[in-house]
Design a protein around this motif. Structure first.
Motif, short mmCIF file in Angstrom:
data_model
loop_
_atom_site.label_atom_id
_atom_site.label_comp_id
_atom_site.label_asym_id
_atom_site.label_seq_id
_atom_site.Cartn_x
_atom_site.Cartn_y
_atom_site.Cartn_z
N VAL A 30 1.90 27.92 48.23
CA VAL A 30 2.15 27.19 49.48
C VAL A 30 1.01 26.21 49.68
O VAL A 30 -0.14 26.54 49.40
N GLY A 31 1.32 25.00 50.15
CA GLY A 31 0.23 24.07 50.48
C GLY A 31 0.62 22.62 50.32
O GLY A 31 1.35 22.26 49.39
N GLU A 32 0.10 21.80 51.22
CA GLU A 32 0.30 20.35 51.18
C GLU A 32 -0.90 19.73 50.46
O GLU A 32 -2.04 19.85 50.93
N THR A 73 12.11 35.28 43.67
CA THR A 73 12.84 35.68 44.86
C THR A 73 13.97 34.69 45.12
O THR A 73 13.98 33.59 44.55
N THR A 74 14.90 35.09 45.96
CA THR A 74 15.97 34.19 46.37
C THR A 74 15.87 33.85 47.85
O THR A 74 16.72 33.13 48.38
N THR A 75 14.84 34.36 48.52
CA THR A 75 14.72 34.11 49.97
C THR A 75 13.27 34.16 50.41
O THR A 75 12.46 34.91 49.85
N VAL A 76 12.95 33.34 51.40
CA VAL A 76 11.66 33.45 52.10
C VAL A 76 11.93 33.68 53.59
O VAL A 76 11.15 33.28 54.44
N ALA A 77 13.03 34.35 53.88
CA ALA A 77 13.37 34.65 55.27
C ALA A 77 12.27 35.47 55.92
O ALA A 77 11.71 36.38 55.31
N ARG A 84 7.73 36.62 55.73
CA ARG A 84 6.90 36.49 56.93
C ARG A 84 5.51 35.94 56.57
O ARG A 84 4.93 35.15 57.31
N VAL A 85 4.99 36.37 55.41
CA VAL A 85 3.72 35.83 54.93
C VAL A 85 3.84 34.32 54.72
O VAL A 85 2.97 33.54 55.17
N VAL A 86 4.91 33.88 54.06
CA VAL A 86 5.11 32.45 53.81
C VAL A 86 5.21 31.68 55.12
O VAL A 86 4.58 30.62 55.29
N HIS A 87 5.99 32.19 56.07
CA HIS A 87 6.15 31.52 57.36
C HIS A 87 4.82 31.41 58.10
O HIS A 87 4.50 30.36 58.68
N THR A 88 4.03 32.48 58.07
CA THR A 88 2.72 32.45 58.76
C THR A 88 1.80 31.42 58.12
O THR A 88 1.11 30.67 58.83
N LEU A 89 1.81 31.37 56.79
CA LEU A 89 0.97 30.39 56.10
C LEU A 89 1.36 28.96 56.47
O LEU A 89 0.51 28.14 56.84
N ILE A 90 2.64 28.66 56.39
CA ILE A 90 3.10 27.29 56.64
C ILE A 90 2.88 26.89 58.10
O ILE A 90 2.42 25.78 58.39
#
Length: 286
Positions: A30-32, A73-77, A84-90
């Motif tokens: 994850v990251g811009e 994975t097929t989801t980052v829901a 949830r980790v991905v959502h918190t990071l973004i």
């Protein structure tokens, strides 16, 4: 103030992705690339606890040893814990970068940090990387003690110097046997017994030793086994990696603030010692 892409380039120089095992999942998750980074947090596991710590710290980059999605994975829901980790990071503009097996075999790498924590002198890699003409990269390390210790004393040193976990240090072998040479491998190491026996060391310290490989290793030789928690054997790398990035930051004039997570993410939370000396026979088959 560096951009994320500049910091990631420096990390890739330390742990090139092409040196990771083919099954591994390393690199930026994850990251811009153009976002500015002022704080970096190193941790073993990309779990909610370390992500929340990065949020509280105001870090722009979390670097972990373990991958978030090792098998895809097929989801980052957000209804899943990894999602949830991905959502918190973004949501908090925090990048995630992983250095796993490419950090295991690096020079210096995970096992160098483990050896340093235990006060051991590294002699050579346990499993040399054939692509390294200098013979310094590879999996695990063969080490020497400055002065001999008994297995019991060396286990006590490991328990004192590695981060505390519920497991502590499990030992197989004669507790009074002398230890002069040691093989170490951060993380799961019972696939390395052939290399450990070939190295001719007195003891092997690693993690996640299973019953049958450990039993067979003990049957082959008087090799002493020391089994520490997986997380504890890899956490010293976080301090090593943070120091490496600190040096790079100073060299480039980045003024990064680099931190190491001390959140214990070992999954085991308690240990109860056995109280019965020997099992009672019930007549049931094995």
């Amino acid at each position: 103030m560096p951009r994320l892409s500049e910091v990631i380039a420096a990390l890739d120089d330390l742990w090139p992705a092409e040196r990771a095992e083919s099954w591994d999942a390393v690199g930026t998750v994850v990251g811009e690339p153009d976002q500015e980074v002022t704080r970096v947090l190193f941790a073993v596991d990309p779990v909610q606890e370390t992500v929340d710590e990065a949020v509280k710290l105001g870090a722009g980059l979390l670097v972990t040893h373990h991958p978030l999605y090792l098998r895809g994975t097929t989801t980052v829901a957000a209804s899943t814990f990894k999602g949830r980790v991905v959502h918190t990071l973004i949501k908090n503009d925090i990048a995630l970068h992983v250095a796993h097996t490419n950090a295991d075999t690096a020079d210096p790498g995970v096992s160098d940090a483990l050896a340093g924590a235990l006060g051991l002198r590294v002699v050579r890699p346990l499993v040399p990387d054939p692509s390294d003409p200098g013979g310094r990269r590879g999996l695990g390390r063969v080490c020497e003690l400055d002065a001999p210790l008994t297995v019991r004393e060396f286990a006590a040193r490991a328990a004192e110097r590695l981060p505390a976990t519920a497991q502590g240090i499990r030992v197989a072998g004669d507790p009074d046997a002398p230890v002069r040479t040691v093989a170490v491998s951060g993380g799961s190491g019972d696939s390395l017994f052939d290399h450990v026996r070939a190295a001719g060391v007195d003891a092997f310290l690693t993690a996640d030793l299973r019953h049958h490989p450990a039993s067979e290793a003990r049957a082959h030789s008087p090799l002493a086994l020391l089994d520490a928690a997986h997380w504890a054997t890899e956490w010293p790398w976080c301090e090593l990696a943070a120091a490496q990035l600190d040096e790079i930051s100073d060299r480039h004039g980045w003024d990064l603030r680099v931190h190491v997570s001390r959140t214990v993410t070992d999954p085991w939370t308690a240990h109860v010692a056995s109280s019965r000396a020997t099992p009672e026979s019930s007549g049931a088959p094995n």
